[in-house]
Enzyme design. Structure first.
Site, PDB file in Angstrom:
ATOM      1  N   ASP A  19       0.868  -1.169   0.000  1.00 11.72           N
ATOM      2  CA  ASP A  19       0.000   0.000   0.000  1.00 11.72           C
ATOM      3  C   ASP A  19       0.915   1.231   0.000  1.00 11.72           C
ATOM      4  O   ASP A  19       2.118   1.118   0.273  1.00 11.72           O
ATOM      5  CB  ASP A  19      -0.895  -0.033   1.236  1.00 11.72           C
ATOM      6  CG  ASP A  19      -1.736   1.205   1.382  1.00 11.72           C
ATOM      7  OD1 ASP A  19      -2.446   1.561   0.432  1.00 11.72           O
ATOM      8  OD2 ASP A  19      -1.658   1.845   2.452  1.00 11.72           O
TER       9      ASP A  19
ATOM     10  N   ASP B 276      -0.239   5.206   0.851  1.00  8.83           N
ATOM     11  CA  ASP B 276      -0.539   6.189   1.892  1.00  8.83           C
ATOM     12  C   ASP B 276      -0.719   5.501   3.244  1.00  8.83           C
ATOM     13  O   ASP B 276      -1.563   4.606   3.387  1.00  8.83           O
ATOM     14  CB  ASP B 276      -1.818   6.950   1.542  1.00  8.83           C
ATOM     15  CG  ASP B 276      -1.703   7.669   0.211  1.00  8.83           C
ATOM     16  OD1 ASP B 276      -1.163   8.781   0.186  1.00  8.83           O
ATOM     17  OD2 ASP B 276      -2.144   7.104  -0.814  1.00  8.83           O
TER      18      ASP B 276
ATOM     19  N   ASP C   3      -1.477  -0.710   5.936  1.00 10.21           N
ATOM     20  CA  ASP C   3      -1.693  -0.099   7.255  1.00 10.21           C
ATOM     21  C   ASP C   3      -3.144  -0.155   7.700  1.00 10.21           C
ATOM     22  O   ASP C   3      -3.457   0.327   8.797  1.00 10.21           O
ATOM     23  CB  ASP C   3      -1.264   1.375   7.217  1.00 10.21           C
ATOM     24  CG  ASP C   3      -2.189   2.221   6.335  1.00 10.21           C
ATOM     25  OD1 ASP C   3      -2.340   1.888   5.145  1.00 10.21           O
ATOM     26  OD2 ASP C   3      -2.755   3.205   6.837  1.00 10.21           O
TER      27      ASP C   3
END
Length: 234
Positions: free
Chosen positions: A14, A16, A177
Site C-alpha cells: 500500500d 498512503d 496499514d
C-alpha cells in the site's frame, strides 16, 4: 529476512499510511476545496481518519462532515474535481517517507523479489509522488485505485498483480496499514503484514488480525529470532 517472507516471491505495498505520510498534502487539498465553497477547513487529524478508500470517498467524507449531511451527487462530483486539481498541483511537498521504508525496499530488491504498489490513490498521482520521494525505481508494477473497475478491499487488484507475474497468490504478500489492505490480501489468498503507524480510520490495525505486524518495514530485512513473533497473529 523476516519469517513472513518465507517462500514469498512478490510483495504488494500500500502507499498512503504504509510507505508515506501523505496526510499533510491531502489535507491541504481538501481544505482548499472546502474554502472555495466556502466551508470550515477539516484539518489533518480528520483527514487522517478519512483516508483509505480512494479520493472520491475522501471528498465525500469531508463534505458530509462540513455540511452535516451527505452532499448531492453534483456537489460531490464538483468537489472531487476540485480536489483532483488542487492535489495535482502539489502531490508531495509535505509528504514524507516513514522510517525504515528505504532500507526495506533496498533490502527486498536485493533479494530479487518482485515489488509492486497497490493503492487506492488515483493512478495519475502515483509516479509524480514516487519521483518526488526518490522511490520510482523500486516497483515493477503500480496500480492505482482507478486502474481497474475494483479497488481494495476487493481482491481484484491483488489477483491482477499475481496473474501479471504468473505467480500463485500463496507466493505473494500484501503489506499495508489498514483493514482494507488486510481484507484485500486475505480475500486474494495473499499472506498479510501490517504496520501500526498508518491511518486505518483511527482503529488499531491489529484488530484485523494480519498474519504479522511490524513496527517498521525495516524489520522485513532484519534478522528475526522467532518465526511469527509475539506481534504475529496468534
Amino acid at each position: 529476512m523476516h519469517p513472513i517472507l518465507n517462500d514469498i516471491r512478490l510483495i504488494s505495498f500500500d502507499l498512503d499510511g504504509t510507505l508515506v505520510d501523505s496526510v499533510p498534502d491531502l489535507a491541504a487539498a481538501v481544505d482548499k476545496v472546502l474554502e472555495e465553497i466556502p466551508l470550515p477547513p477539516a484539518g489533518e487529524d480528520k483527514v487522517s481518519r478519512w483516508v483509505g478508500n480512494g479520493s472520491l470517498k475522501l471528498v465525500e467524507r469531508a463534505l458530509t462532515d462540513a455540511l452535516g449531511s451527505s452532499p448531492s451527487q453534483q456537489h460531490l462530483e464538483q468537489g472531487h474535481s476540485r480536489f483532483l486539481y488542487h492535489y495535482g498541483q502539489d502531490v508531495g511537498s509535505r509528504t514524507r517517507l516513514f522510517p525504515g521504508v528505504v532500507e526495506a525496499l533496498e533490502g527486498l530488491s536485493a533479494q530479487g523479489l518482485h515489488l509492486t504498489l497497490v493503492t487506492n490513490k488515483p493512478q495519475a498521482f502515483i509516479q509524480p509522488l514516487l519521483a518526488s520521494l526518490g522511490l520510482e525505481g523500486y516497483f515493477a508494477l503500480c496500480l492505482g485505485g482507478d486502474a481497474l473497475p475494483q479497488k481494495k478491499p476487493d481482491p481484484a487488484p491483488l489477483l491482477h498483480v499475481a496473474d501479471h507475474f504468473g505467480l500463485s497468490p500463496s507466493a505473494c504478500l500484501m503489506v499495508g496499514d489498514s483493514r482494507h489492505d488486510v481484507a484485500a490480501g486475505r480475500a486474494a489468498g495473499f499472506r498479510t503484514l501490517a504496520v501500526p503507524y498508518g491511518y486505518n480510520h483511527g482503529e488499531p490495525v491489529s484488530d484485523s488480525r494480519p498474519d504479522a505486524l511490524v513496527d517498521s518495514l525495516a524489520e522485513l530485512v532484519a534478522p528475526a529470532a522467532n518465526p511469527f513473533s509475539a506481534r504475529s497473529r496468534a
